[in-house]
Scaffold this active site. Sequence first.
Site, PDB file in Angstrom:
ATOM      1  N   ASP A 534       0.841  -1.195   0.000  1.00 48.51           N
ATOM      2  CA  ASP A 534       0.000   0.000   0.000  1.00 48.51           C
ATOM      3  C   ASP A 534       0.873   1.241   0.000  1.00 48.51           C
ATOM      4  O   ASP A 534       2.080   1.169   0.260  1.00 48.51           O
ATOM      5  CB  ASP A 534      -0.942  -0.025   1.215  1.00 48.51           C
ATOM      6  CG  ASP A 534      -0.190  -0.158   2.524  1.00 48.51           C
ATOM      7  OD1 ASP A 534       0.523   0.788   2.896  1.00 48.51           O
ATOM      8  OD2 ASP A 534      -0.301  -1.212   3.192  1.00 48.51           O
ATOM      9  N   GLU A 614      21.910 -22.217 -18.836  1.00 46.55           N
ATOM     10  CA  GLU A 614      21.050 -21.367 -17.998  1.00 46.55           C
ATOM     11  C   GLU A 614      21.850 -20.201 -17.423  1.00 46.55           C
ATOM     12  O   GLU A 614      21.359 -19.069 -17.350  1.00 46.55           O
ATOM     13  CB  GLU A 614      20.443 -22.201 -16.863  1.00 46.55           C
ATOM     14  CG  GLU A 614      19.326 -23.121 -17.334  1.00 46.55           C
ATOM     15  CD  GLU A 614      18.890 -24.123 -16.269  1.00 46.55           C
ATOM     16  OE1 GLU A 614      17.737 -24.584 -16.355  1.00 46.55           O
ATOM     17  OE2 GLU A 614      19.699 -24.457 -15.370  1.00 46.55           O
TER      18      GLU A 614
END
Length: 730
Positions: A534, A614
Amino acid sequence: MIVLDQKNRIFTLHTQNTTYQMKADQYNVLLHTYYGSRIDGFDLSALIQYGDRSFTPNPSEAGSNRNYSLDVMPQEYSTCGVGDFRLPSIELELANGSHTADMRYEGFRLEKGKYAMEGMPGFYSNEDETETLVITLKDAAAQVDMELYYSVFEDYDLITRTVRVVNQGTEEIRLCRCASLCLDFLRTDMDFITFNACHLMERCMDRGALRSGIQSVGSVRGISSHQHNPFVILCDRGADEDTGICYGAMLLYSGNFEAAVECSQYENSRLVMGIHPYHFCWTLEAGQAFTAPEAAMICSPDGFGQMSRQYHKAIRRHLLRDPYTGRRKPVLVNNWEATYFDFTADRLADIAREAAALGIELFVMDDGWFGSRNNDNCSLGDWQVNLDKLPGGLEALVSRIKNMGMKFGIWMEPEMVNEDSDLYRAHPDWALQVPGRAPSRGRGQLVLDFSRKDVRDHIYDQMKKVLSCVEISYLKWDMNRSLTDVWSVTLPARRQGEVYHRYVLGIYDLLERLHRDYPHILIEGCCGGGGRFDGGMLYYTPQIWCSDDTDAVDRLRIQYGTSFCYPVCTMGAHVSAVPNEQNGRVTPLKTRGITAMSGAFGYEMDLGKCTAEEKMEIRRQVESYKIYYDLLHDGDYYRLSSPFQDGIYTAWEHVSANRREALVSVVYDRNGAAPLFGTLRLKGLDPAFQYQINRTDSFYSGEILMKAGYPLPQMKGDYSAVQIYLRASE
Ligand code: GLA
């Protein structure tokens, strides 16, 4: 710009594209006369229609005039018990037991700059960047004064507001509701959009038409919550990314909140947003004042995209206090999903070493380093290093990490305590609990009573010892349960309705102390992922772990919903291993990288287990993130499609302020055998520019890319992804 018409008592707030107006009428009722696209030089109270409507009471001053009723007029800050039956913004209980509030206009003042929010989060600005209007209201019978504050951030179409209530009488009063925002509309043909769901799937967009009665979202969990977010939108029924008027309402608050819309008789609607009235009751002794949390409104006449971009800019420039402002943040690796509680100093050092070799710059040690914490049932509250796991303490580990050229970060959960901890054994009454009732556990832990300064001081002393003993660049402030059994041993019975809010103020207090004493530490907020995402937390923690769900496909939805209000730079987002720990889904590494890159980027996996191929991909991702950092974090963000509509791909775009650069990201959902020959229309480019695609010799004009689109590359395999970099040729 604030325009005053003193004779007619009209107050008009103009932003670049919008106008907000209120007017004090003949009975000193403060009417809300307009909010929407910019209109200059009008008294918009002419839009209000008066008429005799049954069962709508008339205030005493109106005499025999039955056409005047508070129940139908658009009001700036709604009252209760005196004739407006719609959602109240304030509820007062006076010493005589009455429960009415009738606030009438008294006067106003203008101030330069932004009003201050003491002890609470709020947007900030320099004196010359904003103007503030303060309207004063009075309930003469209750002897209560009220100040409505409005600051105007013109360039962002942002109006921030708060409310201050003062008891001017001689007796104690109780404030049972004090909303931060009240917004009345003379229409009901709108949609209400909220962002909901649960732990591991936060902020999914939900849209529905307003209907009669009250619709609301909120939290009574003591945190803003995974379930609903203190950001909502009201908009035209047909509004989309680019068209239609929409009103964003954001509450800068991290505890219980409510956002409720009421559609009432006679085609009007009202949005009220603020601290949730559940178990909220604040006693004001004579002379005492209460200030509501700040609310921030942005109205966009041109759809959600513009609204979001305005919020993003305003948050980045006027809310975040980020030690990395103007500098690139380090790419991090966090050990949580790689090890959980099962690690040694050597294991951590191995992860860090692998990471450093791939260009990662910050190592974050997550949960499990303190007390005797090898599972989640013990040691919260004992913030001393576990020397069995980390022989030589933090000093030894951090010096190893630093020698690799990396920064060091650490995890803490300051608000919590386990019953199996030295802290709890010494101070069992420091946990929130109701006398005579054994408190509920959440993740096996109890909540410390952060409304108490002595509790906060003790925790802060422990934190300081950790943060000062070695060089720490980053702190992950976690919080892993909702509040229950909310009662504080330090407050009298009549003040127990203050504990939820005092708890939130307590967190803000501790975070502010951290900010003051360790301004160089980047704090990442976390609450079981995104349970406290928030505007309040963002003032103290400029990034927040967006969700405990790290699966790239789920993250498309979570980050999409989050982006309606909050900028990409605030969303903690990590590449993790596959099959994904939370849902078992397997997605390509490239896709995980592209998705996490639209966030505060990092890795959360054992990089030692990656193949050479990777590792090459990870190195490429880290490099791209560094190259595109400004574009990703400061560019304008465009949602090109929604992951909630069952489409073939989810796409989004970052565009630089001068429109010379853009980065388009596309994640394909499913790929069929029949190839996809789609075009993707881009946004925000300059139609006249020629854009070079991915540094090749392919060029398209901005006009073509926006009107006709870009031919999407053919991809194979589920959840494949591409990034398309556009650069305008000189
Ligand atoms: C929460 C956080 C995770 C991790 C764990 C540690 O769930 O969201 O990222 O830090 O706690 O216990």
